[in-house]
Write an enzyme that holds these catalytic residues in place. Sequence first.
Site, PDB file in Angstrom:
ATOM      1  N   LYS A  93       0.752  -1.285  -0.025  1.00 23.09           N
ATOM      2  CA  LYS A  93       0.053   0.106  -0.072  1.00 23.09           C
ATOM      3  C   LYS A  93       0.902   1.336  -0.013  1.00 23.09           C
ATOM      4  O   LYS A  93       2.065   1.135   0.291  1.00 23.09           O
ATOM      5  CB  LYS A  93      -0.987  -0.008   1.020  1.00 23.09           C
ATOM      6  CG  LYS A  93      -2.066  -1.023   1.011  1.00 23.09           C
ATOM      7  CD  LYS A  93      -3.274  -1.001   1.859  1.00 23.09           C
ATOM      8  CE  LYS A  93      -4.202  -2.061   1.314  1.00 23.09           C
ATOM      9  NZ  LYS A  93      -5.306  -2.221   2.421  1.00 23.09           N
ATOM     10  N   ARG A 149      -3.217 -10.674   4.579  1.00 25.25           N
ATOM     11  CA  ARG A 149      -3.625 -10.665   3.328  1.00 25.25           C
ATOM     12  C   ARG A 149      -2.457 -10.079   2.453  1.00 25.25           C
ATOM     13  O   ARG A 149      -2.164  -8.838   2.551  1.00 25.25           O
ATOM     14  CB  ARG A 149      -4.874  -9.863   2.881  1.00 25.25           C
ATOM     15  CG  ARG A 149      -5.246  -9.788   1.838  1.00 25.25           C
ATOM     16  CD  ARG A 149      -6.886  -9.212   1.719  1.00 25.25           C
ATOM     17  NE  ARG A 149      -7.076  -9.066   0.468  1.00 25.25           N
ATOM     18  CZ  ARG A 149      -6.927  -8.217  -0.702  1.00 25.25           C
ATOM     19  NH1 ARG A 149      -6.220  -7.367  -0.439  1.00 25.25           N
ATOM     20  NH2 ARG A 149      -7.734  -8.314  -1.860  1.00 25.25           N
TER      21      ARG A 149
END
Length: 314
Positions: free
Chosen positions: A261, A296
């Site tokens: 991210k 994840r």
Amino acid sequence: MPLAGSPSQWFTHAEILDRTAPSRLVPALELPGALLEKLTAPRTHVMGLDMGVPQIMGILNVTPDSFSDGGVHFDPDTARMAALGMIDAGATIIDIGGESTRPGADTIDDESETIRTAPVIAALRRETDVPISIDTRKSAVACAALAAGASMVNDVAGFTYDPELGPLCAAEGVPICIMHALGDPATMQQNPRYDDVVLDVYDFLQARVETLSAIGIPRHRMVIDPGIGFGKTEAHNLALLRNLSLFHGIGCPILLGVSRKRFIGTIGQAPDPATRAPGSIAVGLAALAQGVQILRVHDVVETAQALRLWAAAR
């Protein structure tokens, strides 16, 4: 006291957070009994997976426009082979999504999302028994995915987007992942604001767990996700990461999705998302130290190697 039933993680005190007063530290045994039970009770297996040990959820985006790997797995056979490769590398769950939820992404129609996801799920189910999660906000997409062999529904909208999705999961008896997001993907990064990001996200997830319990989804079939990067600034993300252990108070396994991210690229000085595995793993290991059960990730090989060393060192 054991943290979420863990044989290797424990606590003696708890910090009480308050919106209107300074935080305070209290001995664990002074906590209310119901809260202490949620903090300490072993988590029930999810899809047959032991929540007492870290689990790896491999990300498979069958989209043309996801922020990190858009288009890479858009071909169904390429997607199938990539998923099998992640399983061989150590992924214990495969999370398949057909709609990009990157900042600024537009919603696509149910049919297009189903066409992208259901055939890949069906093909994988013929070759592996590893649990498959469908990453969708939509009941029609989830229904087709479950029929094709998916085992879980992972909704980035926390089951607030489609009012039929919660009842579908209740009727099908499948586990769910409830994520927090502020706004939708198209607008979520436009100046997100909170009174207190940690407590606001906690209250949202707590309320969703209670609401979904009331329609017939038992708490032991729920996983929660604070939604790093979904309607959060870098400061919001870091505040949540520092306080992940708070979310054990809801009494469900915690999933964390930080892989590649933007804040990892910013802090880690890695502009290219494909080069953010080291930063993603660093954040993941810090989360495991706070008792997070599921990571994840895009980079399964590297994460699995890191987890083996983390476990051996402990």
